[in-house]
Design a protein around this motif. Structure first.
Motif, PDB file in Angstrom:
ATOM      1  N   GLY A  22       0.790  -1.229   0.000  1.00 40.06           N
ATOM      2  CA  GLY A  22       0.000   0.000   0.000  1.00 40.06           C
ATOM      3  C   GLY A  22       0.820   1.275   0.000  1.00 40.06           C
ATOM      4  O   GLY A  22       0.300   2.352  -0.278  1.00 40.06           O
ATOM      5  N   ILE A  23       2.112   1.197   0.312  1.00 44.88           N
ATOM      6  CA  ILE A  23       2.973   2.389   0.294  1.00 44.88           C
ATOM      7  C   ILE A  23       3.627   2.486  -1.089  1.00 44.88           C
ATOM      8  O   ILE A  23       4.105   1.485  -1.628  1.00 44.88           O
ATOM      9  N   ILE A  24       3.609   3.689  -1.672  1.00 46.57           N
ATOM     10  CA  ILE A  24       4.423   3.914  -2.883  1.00 46.57           C
ATOM     11  C   ILE A  24       5.668   4.655  -2.423  1.00 46.57           C
ATOM     12  O   ILE A  24       5.586   5.820  -2.004  1.00 46.57           O
ATOM     13  N   PHE A  25       6.802   3.997  -2.454  1.00 47.85           N
ATOM     14  CA  PHE A  25       8.035   4.582  -1.942  1.00 47.85           C
ATOM     15  C   PHE A  25       8.627   5.514  -2.994  1.00 47.85           C
ATOM     16  O   PHE A  25       8.855   5.127  -4.142  1.00 47.85           O
ATOM     17  N   ARG A  26       8.885   6.744  -2.601  1.00 46.22           N
ATOM     18  CA  ARG A  26       9.472   7.752  -3.511  1.00 46.22           C
ATOM     19  C   ARG A  26      10.978   7.739  -3.296  1.00 46.22           C
ATOM     20  O   ARG A  26      11.480   8.265  -2.293  1.00 46.22           O
ATOM     21  N   ASP A  27      11.671   7.126  -4.235  1.00 39.85           N
ATOM     22  CA  ASP A  27      13.099   6.816  -4.096  1.00 39.85           C
ATOM     23  C   ASP A  27      13.931   7.922  -4.752  1.00 39.85           C
ATOM     24  O   ASP A  27      13.936   8.064  -5.970  1.00 39.85           O
ATOM     25  N   ALA A  62      18.063   9.031   7.167  1.00 40.30           N
ATOM     26  CA  ALA A  62      19.373   8.992   6.568  1.00 40.30           C
ATOM     27  C   ALA A  62      19.468   9.949   5.374  1.00 40.30           C
ATOM     28  O   ALA A  62      20.512  10.515   5.083  1.00 40.30           O
ATOM     29  N   ARG A  63      18.342  10.145   4.704  1.00 35.25           N
ATOM     30  CA  ARG A  63      18.430  10.911   3.448  1.00 35.25           C
ATOM     31  C   ARG A  63      18.617  12.389   3.699  1.00 35.25           C
ATOM     32  O   ARG A  63      19.176  13.112   2.860  1.00 35.25           O
ATOM     33  N   GLY A  64      18.209  12.844   4.879  1.00 36.12           N
ATOM     34  CA  GLY A  64      18.448  14.244   5.240  1.00 36.12           C
ATOM     35  C   GLY A  64      19.920  14.554   5.458  1.00 36.12           C
ATOM     36  O   GLY A  64      20.329  15.714   5.414  1.00 36.12           O
ATOM     37  N   LEU A  99       5.814   7.479  11.797  1.00 33.34           N
ATOM     38  CA  LEU A  99       5.859   7.940  10.412  1.00 33.34           C
ATOM     39  C   LEU A  99       4.894   7.120   9.571  1.00 33.34           C
ATOM     40  O   LEU A  99       4.127   6.335  10.137  1.00 33.34           O
ATOM     41  N   GLU A 100       4.913   7.347   8.251  1.00 33.97           N
ATOM     42  CA  GLU A 100       3.904   6.719   7.389  1.00 33.97           C
ATOM     43  C   GLU A 100       3.878   5.203   7.562  1.00 33.97           C
ATOM     44  O   GLU A 100       2.821   4.597   7.503  1.00 33.97           O
ATOM     45  N   TYR A 101       5.053   4.580   7.778  1.00 34.90           N
ATOM     46  CA  TYR A 101       5.075   3.111   7.840  1.00 34.90           C
ATOM     47  C   TYR A 101       5.777   2.562   9.072  1.00 34.90           C
ATOM     48  O   TYR A 101       6.365   1.490   9.019  1.00 34.90           O
ATOM     49  N   GLY A 102       5.699   3.270  10.197  1.00 36.49           N
ATOM     50  CA  GLY A 102       6.293   2.688  11.399  1.00 36.49           C
ATOM     51  C   GLY A 102       6.402   3.652  12.567  1.00 36.49           C
ATOM     52  O   GLY A 102       5.877   4.770  12.520  1.00 36.49           O
ATOM     53  N   ASP A 124      14.446  14.552   2.989  1.00 33.82           N
ATOM     54  CA  ASP A 124      14.091  14.410   1.565  1.00 33.82           C
ATOM     55  C   ASP A 124      12.602  14.548   1.337  1.00 33.82           C
ATOM     56  O   ASP A 124      12.170  15.054   0.299  1.00 33.82           O
ATOM     57  N   LEU A 125      11.790  14.097   2.336  1.00 41.45           N
ATOM     58  CA  LEU A 125      10.343  13.953   2.076  1.00 41.45           C
ATOM     59  C   LEU A 125       9.560  14.173   3.357  1.00 41.45           C
ATOM     60  O   LEU A 125       9.990  13.764   4.433  1.00 41.45           O
ATOM     61  N   ILE A 126       8.402  14.826   3.217  1.00 42.51           N
ATOM     62  CA  ILE A 126       7.471  14.926   4.342  1.00 42.51           C
ATOM     63  C   ILE A 126       6.173  14.235   3.949  1.00 42.51           C
ATOM     64  O   ILE A 126       5.589  14.549   2.901  1.00 42.51           O
ATOM     65  N   ALA A 127       5.774  13.266   4.793  1.00 46.58           N
ATOM     66  CA  ALA A 127       4.539  12.504   4.535  1.00 46.58           C
ATOM     67  C   ALA A 127       3.545  12.853   5.640  1.00 46.58           C
ATOM     68  O   ALA A 127       2.850  13.870   5.562  1.00 46.58           O
ATOM     69  N   THR A 128       3.501  12.041   6.715  1.00 44.54           N
ATOM     70  CA  THR A 128       2.618  12.384   7.845  1.00 44.54           C
ATOM     71  C   THR A 128       3.188  13.538   8.668  1.00 44.54           C
ATOM     72  O   THR A 128       2.481  14.130   9.474  1.00 44.54           O
ATOM     73  N   ASP A 154       6.805  16.648  -0.993  1.00 44.72           N
ATOM     74  CA  ASP A 154       5.654  16.702  -0.071  1.00 44.72           C
ATOM     75  C   ASP A 154       4.604  15.698  -0.560  1.00 44.72           C
ATOM     76  O   ASP A 154       4.323  15.628  -1.759  1.00 44.72           O
ATOM     77  N   LEU A 155       4.068  14.922   0.370  1.00 40.86           N
ATOM     78  CA  LEU A 155       2.891  14.084   0.069  1.00 40.86           C
ATOM     79  C   LEU A 155       1.725  14.779   0.773  1.00 40.86           C
ATOM     80  O   LEU A 155       1.417  14.471   1.927  1.00 40.86           O
ATOM     81  N   PRO A 156       1.083  15.765   0.123  1.00 42.59           N
ATOM     82  CA  PRO A 156       0.147  16.649   0.831  1.00 42.59           C
ATOM     83  C   PRO A 156      -1.040  15.932   1.453  1.00 42.59           C
ATOM     84  O   PRO A 156      -1.542  16.367   2.487  1.00 42.59           O
ATOM     85  N   GLY A 179      -1.479  11.064  -3.503  1.00 46.42           N
ATOM     86  CA  GLY A 179      -1.627   9.762  -2.853  1.00 46.42           C
ATOM     87  C   GLY A 179      -0.527   9.545  -1.833  1.00 46.42           C
ATOM     88  O   GLY A 179       0.109  10.478  -1.391  1.00 46.42           O
ATOM     89  N   HIS A 180      -0.307   8.268  -1.506  1.00 44.83           N
ATOM     90  CA  HIS A 180       0.642   7.940  -0.450  1.00 44.83           C
ATOM     91  C   HIS A 180       2.037   7.756  -1.007  1.00 44.83           C
ATOM     92  O   HIS A 180       2.226   7.344  -2.101  1.00 44.83           O
TER      93      HIS A 180
HETATM   94  N1  LIG Z   1       6.063   7.198   0.463  1.00 41.93           N
HETATM   95  C1  LIG Z   1       7.287   7.423   0.968  1.00 41.93           C
HETATM   96  N2  LIG Z   1       8.380   7.317   0.170  1.00 41.93           N
HETATM   97  C2  LIG Z   1       9.620   7.543   0.671  1.00 41.93           C
HETATM   98  N3  LIG Z   1       9.857   7.860   1.951  1.00 41.93           N
HETATM   99  C3  LIG Z   1       8.791   7.974   2.771  1.00 41.93           C
HETATM  100  N4  LIG Z   1       8.698   8.313   4.072  1.00 41.93           N
HETATM  101  C4  LIG Z   1       7.394   8.264   4.415  1.00 41.93           C
HETATM  102  N5  LIG Z   1       6.614   7.942   3.374  1.00 41.93           N
HETATM  103  C5  LIG Z   1       7.468   7.755   2.314  1.00 41.93           C
END
Ligand SMILES: Nc1ncnc2[nH]cnc12
Ligand SMILES: O=P(O)(O)OC[C@H]1O[C@H](OP(=O)(O)OP(=O)(O)O)[C@H](O)[C@@H]1O
Length: 180
Positions: A22-27, A62-64, A99-102, A124-128, A154-156, A179-180
Motif C-alpha cells: 500500500g505504500i508507494i516509496f518515492r526513491d 538517513a536521506r536528510g 511515520l507513514e510506515y512505522g 528528503d520527504l514529508i509525509a505524515t 511533499d505528500l500533501p 496519494g501515499h
Molecule cells: N512514500 C514514501 N516514500 C519515501 N519515503 C517515505 N517516508 C514516508 N513515506 C514515504
C-alpha cells in the motif's frame, strides 16, 4: 508546473508496495545519482536562504544527511545529525515518533545547538510529518530558532506540512506527489 519541478519529478523512482503493501516509496537515489538533478535540487532548496544568517543545518537520518551536508556547505553553516536511537556517542536528547510506515525514536547530541542559534531542518520527504515534528521538538527543546524546514518532496494528502505549520514552522517543499 515549472521546468525544474518536472525535471525533479521525472528523476524520482516510485516503487509500489515498499517497505509495506500500500505504500508507494518515492526513491530519491535516482535523483541523487544524476549530477544535474542533484545540483538543481540543492540549488532550489538553498536559494531563499542565500545571504541569510543560518548557523546550523539539522539533517534527519538517513536521506536528510545527504541533502543537509550539501546545503550546509552552500550556506557555510555547520551540520547537526538527527539520528535513529543508539547511534550517537555522547549525551543525547531523545524523542519517540511515528511515520507513514512505522514508529521509532530519534536523538541529537545535547550540545549540538547553542540556544538561540538559527537552524534549517532538512529531509528528503514529508509525509505524515511525524518524523519532522519529532525533530522540530528536539531542536526547540535545545533552544534552536528554526528558520525553516525544507524537503524535496511533499505528500500533501498525508498532512505533514500542516502539522509542522501548526507548530509555527515555515515549510519549504519543491514538488508534490498525489496519494501515499
Ligand atoms: N512514500 C514514501 N516514500 C519515501 N519515503 C517515505 N517516508 C514516508 N513515506 C514515504
Ligand atoms: O513524514 P513522515 O511520515 O514522518 O515520513 C518521512 C520520513 O520517512 C523517511 O525516512 P525513513 O524513516 O524511511 O528513514 P531512512 O531515511 O533512514 O530510510 C523520510 O526520509 C522521512 O525521514
Amino acid at each position: 508546473m515549472i521546468a525544474v519541478q518536472s525535471e525533479l519529478i521525472a528523476a524520482i523512482r516510485s516503487i509500489p508496495d515498499y517497505p509495506k503493501p500500500g505504500i508507494i516509496f518515492r526513491d530519491i537515489t535516482t535523483l541523487l545519482g544524476n549530477p544535474r538533478t542533484f545540483r538543481r535540487a540543492i540549488d532550489e532548496l538553498v536559494h531563499p536562504y542565500a545571504g541569510t544568517k543560518v548557523e546550523k543545518i539539522a539533517g534527519i537520518e538517513a536521506r536528510g544527511f545527504i541533502l543537509g551536508g550539501a546545503i550546509a556547505h552552500q550556506l557555510s553553516a555547520g551540520f547537526v545529525p538527527i539520528r535513529k536511537k543508539g547511534k550517537l556517542p555522547h549525551d543525547t536528547v531523545r524523542i519517540a515518533y511515528s511515520l507513514e510506515y512505522g514508529v521509532d525514536e530519534m536523538e541529537m547530541h545535547r550540545d549540538a545547538i547553542v540556544p538561540g542559534e538559527k537552524v534549517i531542518l532538512v529531509d528528503d520527504l514529508i509525509a505524515t510529518g511525524g518524523t519532522a515534528e519529532g525533530a522540530t521538538k528536539l531542536l526547540q527543546q535545545m533552544g534552536a530558532e528554526i528558520v525553516a524546514a525544507c524537503f524535496i518532496i511533499d505528500l500533501p494528502e498525508l498532512g505533514g506540512r500542516k502539522k509542522l505549520e501548526a507548530l509555527g514552522v515555515n515549510v519549504r517543499t519543491l514538488i508534490e506527489f498525489e496519494g501515499h
